[in-house]
Motif scaffolding. Structure first.
Motif, short mmCIF file in Angstrom:
data_model
loop_
_atom_site.label_atom_id
_atom_site.label_comp_id
_atom_site.label_asym_id
_atom_site.label_seq_id
_atom_site.Cartn_x
_atom_site.Cartn_y
_atom_site.Cartn_z
N THR A 26 39.76 41.66 32.34
CA THR A 26 41.09 41.48 32.92
C THR A 26 41.43 42.57 33.95
N PRO A 27 41.32 43.88 33.61
CA PRO A 27 41.62 44.90 34.62
C PRO A 27 40.68 44.86 35.81
N THR A 28 39.44 44.42 35.61
CA THR A 28 38.50 44.32 36.74
C THR A 28 38.98 43.28 37.73
N PHE A 29 39.42 42.13 37.24
CA PHE A 29 39.93 41.08 38.13
C PHE A 29 41.28 41.46 38.73
N LYS A 30 42.10 42.21 38.00
CA LYS A 30 43.38 42.64 38.56
C LYS A 30 43.20 43.48 39.80
N GLU A 31 42.20 44.36 39.78
CA GLU A 31 41.97 45.26 40.89
C GLU A 31 41.06 44.66 41.96
N ILE A 229 30.97 38.01 33.80
CA ILE A 229 32.08 38.06 34.77
C ILE A 229 31.85 37.06 35.91
N ILE A 230 30.57 36.80 36.24
CA ILE A 230 30.26 35.76 37.24
C ILE A 230 30.66 34.39 36.71
N ASN A 231 30.38 34.14 35.43
CA ASN A 231 30.79 32.86 34.83
C ASN A 231 32.30 32.71 34.83
N VAL A 232 33.01 33.77 34.47
CA VAL A 232 34.48 33.72 34.47
C VAL A 232 35.00 33.40 35.87
N LEU A 233 34.42 34.03 36.89
CA LEU A 233 34.84 33.79 38.26
C LEU A 233 34.58 32.34 38.68
N MET A 234 33.42 31.81 38.34
CA MET A 234 33.07 30.45 38.75
C MET A 234 33.85 29.38 37.98
N ILE A 235 34.40 29.73 36.83
CA ILE A 235 35.16 28.76 36.04
C ILE A 235 36.66 28.87 36.28
N LEU A 236 37.18 30.10 36.30
CA LEU A 236 38.63 30.31 36.38
C LEU A 236 39.11 30.75 37.75
N ASP A 237 38.19 31.00 38.69
CA ASP A 237 38.52 31.53 40.01
C ASP A 237 38.93 33.00 39.88
N ASN A 238 39.48 33.59 40.93
CA ASN A 238 39.67 35.05 40.94
C ASN A 238 41.08 35.51 40.59
N LYS A 243 45.46 37.26 34.55
CA LYS A 243 46.67 36.95 33.81
C LYS A 243 46.41 36.68 32.33
N LEU A 244 45.13 36.66 31.94
CA LEU A 244 44.77 36.34 30.57
C LEU A 244 44.45 37.61 29.79
N LYS A 245 44.71 37.58 28.49
CA LYS A 245 44.44 38.73 27.65
C LYS A 245 42.94 38.89 27.41
#
Length: 364
Positions: A26-31, A229-238, A243-245
């Protein structure tokens, strides 16, 4: 108490994976947003550097633990002060991790169970495990580590139908490299907990394998985190992951193969519990064994219950789960990581090298 090179590898791998997966995405995607994979890659490289420094520092005095060799490097009084600060940090960190474990399990599995029951049960389990010695924890990690590895591989493979490769581009966010560097700080700080190897090398049977075991343990963990984290990006976008816990937990709930293979989130929950168990065992051992060495108590196991009570008490200091999962990670990222995990070990390694070479030159 002796550890094999494989046990050291699995100890580092097992303790690194769970909390880093849960708390750093989560903090990685926030920044970093679109640059999250690049940020995780930089975090992995930083953690490898910290591990290398920690192992090299330990190998200056291969038969001594961190508590024993620090006073030899910088003197008795200053050395004991530094060691005492690290012991406090390890105890505090273990207490907060215990709270984070309890909050996660309370949210995902046992919402009707009082929080103190979850905390007390884990404390009793880790005290029982550590009482046998660090080699017992090492043997546990030889069972837990492969399970964690297999679980992550299965989850990543079953996520393939949900992937959208076009979401990977561009690799660099529009704002440039600075958001990527900021985004790498959180995962780097958690991955760099591999610094605890300074208390484990003394128990390694084959000291020559310390560098390879340590670097492989952190490196494999970094690769799996990067894949996640690549999977999260390809599924949920950036934007959604920020916004998720627990973004990785949400991604796993997307998995549905022919409406037959579902509910794989249980693998994530069990894996996280196992990983946290190994990490808490290592921190409890370091704090108990290190405290006994500092105050010169021969029976280090007598410290287990004292440290266990302190960890239990610290777990309830944060009034809310958000305090333990947001405020403490910031402290770990902004203070513990640059000072206690990088700067001080690097300085000790430099001073230790000079002292060892000077001593050898006098002997010859």
């Amino acid at each position: 108490m002796k550890l094999t090179k494989y046990q050291l590898f699995w100890l580092l791998f097992s303790m690194e994976l769970g909390m880093t997966y849960l708390l750093t995405i989560t903090p990685t995607f926030k920044e970093a947003k679109q640059g999250a994979p690049l940020a995780m890659l930089l975090a992995g490289l930083a953690a490898i550097a910290v591990t290398f420094i920690a192992v090299k520092l330990s190998l200056l005095f291969p038969e001594d633990t961190f508590v024993e060799f620090v006073p030899k490097i910088i003197g008795k009084w200053l050395g004991n002060t530094v060691v005492f600060a690290y012991l406090l940090l390890w105890i505090a960190h273990a207490g907060i991790m215990l709270r984070e474990y309890a909050d996660f399990v309370h949210l995902t599995l046992f919402s009707a169970t009082p929080l103190w029951v979850l905390v007390l049960f884990m404390v009793l389990v880790i005290i029982y495990a550590v009482h046998g010695g660090i080699h017992i924890v090492g043997r546990c990690s030889e069972l837990i580590g492969p399970f964690l590895l297999l679980s992550i591989v299965v989850i990543l493979l079953f996520s393939i139908p949900n992937l959208r490769p076009s979401r990977l581009l561009p690799l660099m966010p529009a704002a440039g490299i600075m958001p990527v560097l900021k985004g790498s700080a959180s995962p780097a700080s958690f991955l760099s907990e591999s610094f605890l190897i300074v208390m484990l090398v003394a128990f390694l049977a084959d000291k020559k394998k310390a560098v390879s075991s340590g670097l492989w343990g952190v490196g494999v963990t970094g690769i799996l985190l990067l894949s996640g984290i690549i999977n999260v990006l390809m599924i949920l976008d950036n934007t959604v992951p920020a916004k998720l816990k627990y973004p990785i937990y949400s991604v796993i709930q997307y998995i549905s193969i022919m409406e037959f293979i579902q509910n794989l989130d249980i693998l994530m929950v069990i894996g996280a519990i196992f990983s946290i168990f190994v990490k808490l065992c290592i921190y409890l051992f370091m704090a108990s064994y290190g405290t006994a060495q500092l105050i010169r108590i021969r029976k280090w196991r007598s410290m287990l219950w004292i440290i266990g009570v302190l960890i239990f008490a610290i777990a309830f200091l944060p009034p809310r789960s958000d305090d333990s999962e947001m405020i403490f990670p910031l402290f770990w990222q902004n203070i513990a990581f640059p000072i206690f995990l990088f700067a001080i070990p690097l300085l000790l390694w430099m001073i230790g090298n000079v002292r060892v070479r000077y001593t050898r030159s006098k002997q010859t």
